[in-house]
Design a protein around this motif. Structure first.
Motif, PDB file in Angstrom:
ATOM      1  N   ALA A   1      -3.533  -3.305  41.728  1.00  0.00           N
ATOM      2  CA  ALA A   1      -2.697  -3.270  40.760  1.00  0.00           C
ATOM      3  C   ALA A   1      -1.578  -2.343  40.648  1.00  0.00           C
ATOM      4  N   ALA A   2      -1.490  -1.231  41.006  1.00  0.00           N
ATOM      5  CA  ALA A   2      -0.708  -0.196  41.031  1.00  0.00           C
ATOM      6  C   ALA A   2       0.357  -0.804  42.146  1.00  0.00           C
TER       7      ALA A   2
ATOM      8  N   HIS B   1       2.445   4.685  44.290  1.00  0.00           N
ATOM      9  CA  HIS B   1       2.668   5.858  43.689  1.00  0.00           C
ATOM     10  C   HIS B   1       3.737   5.889  42.422  1.00  0.00           C
ATOM     11  N   ALA B   2       4.853   4.986  42.863  1.00  0.00           N
ATOM     12  CA  ALA B   2       6.126   4.782  42.158  1.00  0.00           C
ATOM     13  C   ALA B   2       5.586   4.145  40.737  1.00  0.00           C
ATOM     14  N   ALA B   3       4.461   3.448  40.440  1.00  0.00           N
ATOM     15  CA  ALA B   3       3.847   3.011  39.584  1.00  0.00           C
ATOM     16  C   ALA B   3       3.273   4.084  38.826  1.00  0.00           C
TER      17      ALA B   3
ATOM     18  N   SER C   1       5.784  -2.586  43.010  1.00  0.00           N
ATOM     19  CA  SER C   1       6.587  -3.399  43.683  1.00  0.00           C
ATOM     20  C   SER C   1       7.987  -3.940  43.248  1.00  0.00           C
ATOM     21  N   THR C   2       7.789  -3.770  41.845  1.00  0.00           N
ATOM     22  CA  THR C   2       8.936  -4.079  40.709  1.00  0.00           C
ATOM     23  C   THR C   2       9.734  -2.934  40.413  1.00  0.00           C
TER      24      THR C   2
ATOM     25  N   GLY D   1      10.152   1.037  44.641  1.00  0.00           N
ATOM     26  CA  GLY D   1       9.620   0.005  45.442  1.00  0.00           C
ATOM     27  C   GLY D   1      10.490  -0.773  45.996  1.00  0.00           C
ATOM     28  N   MET D   2      11.290  -1.307  45.291  1.00  0.00           N
ATOM     29  CA  MET D   2      12.474  -2.408  45.640  1.00  0.00           C
ATOM     30  C   MET D   2      13.438  -1.827  46.872  1.00  0.00           C
ATOM     31  N   LYS D   3      13.917  -0.615  46.548  1.00  0.00           N
ATOM     32  CA  LYS D   3      14.829  -0.079  47.465  1.00  0.00           C
ATOM     33  C   LYS D   3      14.279   0.232  48.770  1.00  0.00           C
TER      34      LYS D   3
END
Length: 447
Positions: free
Chosen positions: A36-37, A86-88, A42-43, A47-49
């Motif tokens: 889930a994380a 981790h970004a989440a 990913s959004t 994550g996108m960069k």
């Protein structure tokens, strides 16, 4: 036998059937949380960069990146997964030394695609990586300004990858030795993308250590000396033999992991739980509250950020998090956006929150007994204290609560049908012989 000898033999010889049933269940729950994380991560901007950076390399298309919808080289997929998990800000950690499952699951799922692993093999490698990481990483390094998560996490990644690759004991020892030389991570990076890059690097470097050990490269797996040197000159004494006490017994240290329920720094979660309780019990909201006082130890005080400068900084700000709770009665990913940070409702609420540092508390994560004092405009004062957040070992979550978290943090990425189908796979992972269909769903959501 050295500690590394004992660990390597244990990892090489342990099979799925040797793992206690309750540990299998917990590892499956942890895997659902980090899937889930990675999906919601990913959004994120980070994550996108990172995905954009890897795409630009135009490398081989070997395995899928979870949530990103494209294939790339194995090590790059592991790195991106490490960023997104981790970004989440949804990683689950052991305390007071914050080793985490986000240096294990971002590694094993791409490896499952590359190697054709079964569900049982995924669980076994993950459980062993978590167990060894939590044991070697039971000694907090926060007093030195180091972040335990990536510092010890590289060892968890190496063990996970090594088991998936079926390394022998000697190769596993070398993988650990190589990974120890890659250990890094600093508390000063909290609230910046570097914090995520550190743990993603641990994922990638742990995989690299196992792959290099498979090819015969060597390291020095002297875990005893490594840890003693780390603690040299400090007032803290450590007994490294604790690492292997009970190893392979009925009680696995995997269960020391706390579950992260909110998408912000874990050091704020005890106070979030207490604030939510106060709002519900007292039936109050922002308009009724005069002041919020937060009491923390010297490491948790890093989350005293009265004027967060960007969304990542806000995830580490008691002031912003408490403002969201007072204003909306909840804390979710949408509270950490540029729009929210520029919203005067939040900016006006930040000054109502003050944070008191207790330097006499232990210099470690989640130290002392967390305290919150809410002063109401009617003159009443509500005080709560909490040693451990809901989701810690003393207050474990149920399967239904894990499922609720899975749905909460995948609903923006997966369709309702995909959510239910992937949840069922993760809940019955030990029965899955072919991971292909599941991996396709999480790599290419909505397709």
């Amino acid at each position: 036998m050295t500690i590394a000898d004992q660990i390597a033999e244990f990892v090489a010889e342990t099979t799925f059937d040797d793992i206690p049933a309750e540990t299998v269940t917990f590892v499956k729950h942890l895997s659902s949380k980090i899937i889930a994380a990675m999906l919601t991560g990913s959004t994120t901007r980070a994550g996108m960069k990172t995905a954009e950076y890897v795409r630009s390399k135009q490398g081989p298309a070997d395995v899928g990146v979870i949530g990103a919808g494209f294939l790339c080289e194995l090590e790059d997929a592991v790195f991106i997964n490490g960023i997104t998990s981790h970004a989440a800000e949804l990683e689950d950690d052991q305390f007071p030394s914050a080793t985490s499952d986000i240096t294990v699951f971002p590694v094993i799922f791409p490896m499952a695609a590359k190697l054709g692993l079964t569900g049982k093999e995924v669980i076994t490698a993950s459980a062993l990586g978590l167990e060894i990481m939590n044991r070697v990483g039971m000694f907090p390094l926060s007093f030195k300004g180091y972040t335990d998560l990536p510092f010890y996490g590289v060892i968890g990644a190496a063990v996970t990858a090594g088991k998936a690759l079926k390394l022998n004991p000697e190769q596993l020892k070398q993988a650990m030795g190589i990974s120890m030389g890659r250990a890094s991570g600093y508390i000063v990076n909290f609230g910046s993308d570097a914090h995520y890059i550190e743990s993603a690097g641990a994922c990638r470097d742990g995989l690299m250590a196992a792959l290099l050990a498979q090819k015969g490269l060597t390291g020095n797996p002297n875990i005893e000396k490594w840890l003693v040197d780390l603690y040299a000159g400090s007032e803290h004494a450590i007994d490294t033999q604790k690492i292997v006490q009970g190893l392979g017994g009925s009680e696995w240290r995997v269960h020391e992991i706390w579950i992260k329920k909110y998408p912000c720094c874990f050091l704020t979660h005890r106070h979030i739980d207490m604030m939510l309780d106060i709002l519900a019990e007292q039936k109050v909201s922002y308009g009724d509250i005069e002041r919020v006082g937060i009491d923390v130890g010297p490491v948790d005080y890093t989350c005293n950020r009265p004027q967060p400068k960007d969304p990542e900084d806000a995830r580490f700000s008691f002031q912003h998090i408490m403002a969201a709770l007072m204003l909306d009665g909840d804390i979710d990913s949408y509270h950490f956006t540029p729009e929210t940070l520029s919203d005067n409702r939040f900016r006006n609420a930040w000054p109502r929150v003050s944070v008191t540092n207790h330097p006499d508390w232990p210099a470690e994560f989640m130290s002392g007994v967390a305290r919150i004092t809410v002063s109401l405009k009617n003159g009443e004062q509500v005080v709560k204290e909490k040693k451990q957040a809901l989701g810690g070992p003393q207050f474990p979550l149920t399967q239904d609560q894990f499922k609720e978290l899975y749905h909460k943090y995948t609903k923006s990425v997966l369709t309702p049908k995909e959510m239910e189908e992937t949840w069922q796979v993760l809940s019955n992972l030990e029965k899955v012989e072919d991971m292909t269909g599941f991996l396709k769903k999480i790599v290419f959501p909505g397709k």
